[in-house]
Design an enzyme around this catalytic site. Sequence first.
Site, PDB file in Angstrom:
ATOM      1  N   PRO A   9      -9.610   2.531  -6.577  1.00 55.04           N
ATOM      2  CA  PRO A   9     -10.007   2.666  -5.181  1.00 55.04           C
ATOM      3  C   PRO A   9     -10.977   1.584  -4.715  1.00 55.04           C
ATOM      4  O   PRO A   9     -11.840   1.133  -5.460  1.00 55.04           O
ATOM      5  CB  PRO A   9     -10.663   4.042  -5.124  1.00 55.04           C
ATOM      6  N   ASN A  10     -10.777   1.195  -3.486  1.00 54.36           N
ATOM      7  CA  ASN A  10     -11.615   0.244  -2.746  1.00 54.36           C
ATOM      8  C   ASN A  10     -11.463  -1.201  -3.196  1.00 54.36           C
ATOM      9  O   ASN A  10     -12.034  -2.094  -2.572  1.00 54.36           O
ATOM     10  CB  ASN A  10     -13.093   0.655  -2.767  1.00 54.36           C
ATOM     11  N   ARG A  17     -15.977  -5.975   1.091  1.00 61.29           N
ATOM     12  CA  ARG A  17     -16.904  -4.963   0.584  1.00 61.29           C
ATOM     13  C   ARG A  17     -18.005  -5.588  -0.279  1.00 61.29           C
ATOM     14  O   ARG A  17     -17.724  -6.272  -1.261  1.00 61.29           O
ATOM     15  CB  ARG A  17     -16.129  -3.947  -0.251  1.00 61.29           C
ATOM     16  N   TYR A  22     -19.662  -8.028  -5.332  1.00 57.87           N
ATOM     17  CA  TYR A  22     -18.294  -8.345  -5.734  1.00 57.87           C
ATOM     18  C   TYR A  22     -17.844  -9.759  -5.386  1.00 57.87           C
ATOM     19  O   TYR A  22     -16.764 -10.171  -5.785  1.00 57.87           O
ATOM     20  CB  TYR A  22     -17.315  -7.345  -5.100  1.00 57.87           C
ATOM     21  N   ASN A  73      -8.720  -1.381 -13.803  1.00 59.93           N
ATOM     22  CA  ASN A  73     -10.033  -1.283 -13.186  1.00 59.93           C
ATOM     23  C   ASN A  73     -10.010   0.033 -12.413  1.00 59.93           C
ATOM     24  O   ASN A  73      -9.556   0.078 -11.279  1.00 59.93           O
ATOM     25  CB  ASN A  73     -10.311  -2.462 -12.253  1.00 59.93           C
ATOM     26  N   ALA A  76     -14.454   3.444  -9.111  1.00 60.43           N
ATOM     27  CA  ALA A  76     -15.287   4.649  -9.108  1.00 60.43           C
ATOM     28  C   ALA A  76     -14.703   5.775  -9.951  1.00 60.43           C
ATOM     29  O   ALA A  76     -15.443   6.608 -10.480  1.00 60.43           O
ATOM     30  CB  ALA A  76     -15.505   5.127  -7.677  1.00 60.43           C
ATOM     31  N   HIS A  79     -15.928   6.850 -13.560  1.00 60.47           N
ATOM     32  CA  HIS A  79     -17.084   7.724 -13.763  1.00 60.47           C
ATOM     33  C   HIS A  79     -16.754   9.200 -13.536  1.00 60.47           C
ATOM     34  O   HIS A  79     -17.575  10.064 -13.835  1.00 60.47           O
ATOM     35  CB  HIS A  79     -18.220   7.324 -12.812  1.00 60.47           C
ATOM     36  N   ASP A  86      -7.038  11.127 -19.332  1.00 57.42           N
ATOM     37  CA  ASP A  86      -5.976  11.807 -20.062  1.00 57.42           C
ATOM     38  C   ASP A  86      -4.656  11.042 -19.975  1.00 57.42           C
ATOM     39  O   ASP A  86      -3.892  10.999 -20.946  1.00 57.42           O
ATOM     40  CB  ASP A  86      -5.794  13.236 -19.545  1.00 57.42           C
ATOM     41  N   GLU A  97     -10.249  -1.677 -20.091  1.00 60.79           N
ATOM     42  CA  GLU A  97     -10.895  -1.335 -18.821  1.00 60.79           C
ATOM     43  C   GLU A  97     -11.713  -2.531 -18.345  1.00 60.79           C
ATOM     44  O   GLU A  97     -12.414  -3.167 -19.137  1.00 60.79           O
ATOM     45  CB  GLU A  97     -11.809  -0.119 -18.997  1.00 60.79           C
ATOM     46  N   HIS A  99     -14.318  -4.113 -15.168  1.00 60.72           N
ATOM     47  CA  HIS A  99     -15.158  -3.951 -13.972  1.00 60.72           C
ATOM     48  C   HIS A  99     -15.661  -5.328 -13.566  1.00 60.72           C
ATOM     49  O   HIS A  99     -16.139  -6.090 -14.416  1.00 60.72           O
ATOM     50  CB  HIS A  99     -16.334  -3.020 -14.240  1.00 60.72           C
ATOM     51  N   ILE A 100     -15.548  -5.635 -12.298  1.00 55.15           N
ATOM     52  CA  ILE A 100     -15.990  -6.929 -11.786  1.00 55.15           C
ATOM     53  C   ILE A 100     -17.508  -7.041 -11.870  1.00 55.15           C
ATOM     54  O   ILE A 100     -18.048  -8.051 -12.315  1.00 55.15           O
ATOM     55  CB  ILE A 100     -15.488  -7.133 -10.341  1.00 55.15           C
ATOM     56  N   SER A 101     -18.195  -5.986 -11.453  1.00 58.97           N
ATOM     57  CA  SER A 101     -19.662  -5.989 -11.517  1.00 58.97           C
ATOM     58  C   SER A 101     -20.098  -5.416 -12.865  1.00 58.97           C
ATOM     59  O   SER A 101     -19.322  -4.771 -13.569  1.00 58.97           O
ATOM     60  CB  SER A 101     -20.248  -5.150 -10.380  1.00 58.97           C
ATOM     61  N   ARG A 106     -26.279  -1.343 -12.231  1.00 58.31           N
ATOM     62  CA  ARG A 106     -26.141  -0.674 -10.939  1.00 58.31           C
ATOM     63  C   ARG A 106     -26.731   0.730 -10.987  1.00 58.31           C
ATOM     64  O   ARG A 106     -27.499   1.059 -11.892  1.00 58.31           O
ATOM     65  CB  ARG A 106     -24.668  -0.677 -10.546  1.00 58.31           C
ATOM     66  N   ARG A 110     -23.274   5.091 -12.395  1.00 54.40           N
ATOM     67  CA  ARG A 110     -22.218   4.149 -12.782  1.00 54.40           C
ATOM     68  C   ARG A 110     -22.331   3.708 -14.245  1.00 54.40           C
ATOM     69  O   ARG A 110     -21.474   3.010 -14.752  1.00 54.40           O
ATOM     70  CB  ARG A 110     -22.267   2.912 -11.892  1.00 54.40           C
TER      71      ARG A 110
END
Length: 161
Positions: A9-10, A17, A22, A73, A76, A79, A86, A97, A99-101, A106, A110
Amino acid sequence: MKIMIIQGPNLNMLGVRDPKIYGNITLQTIHENIQKHAEQMNIEVDFFQSNFEGEIVDKIQECLGQYNGIIINPAAYSHTSVAIRDAISSVNLPTIEVHISNIYTREDFRHKSITAAVCAGMITGFGPMSYHLALQGLSQILGEIQAIQQAQAQAQTMQQN
């Protein structure tokens, strides 16, 4: 080698954003850069992005028998989503997995990824380059799996002779 890259998402809002977190690069540009990197590595990649948890679960399940591995990725959802965790676990495909940040610099909520526990590894905080690192890591993992399978097949052939 065929890898599915799933964006949560996002991430469709990259470039707009929170550019301080990011950067200004769009998801389309990230995908174009991944595509170029994958071609240099002789890896086929496909992309999927959704803001909906169930669609992400469906896409992970669709990877079974179609892809050798997954780069995800979950954003959100990393978390919060037991369902995505699953799904990753159930398909039993090597998954990285991303994550850009850096999620550990943070907000406290997170700092824990429940999806990472069922992944082969997690790359966080290298910006869009995180995807390139994941591609290299997944390629290495898949190469090792292939070598083990070949050795097992050779040993089985020798036993039969």
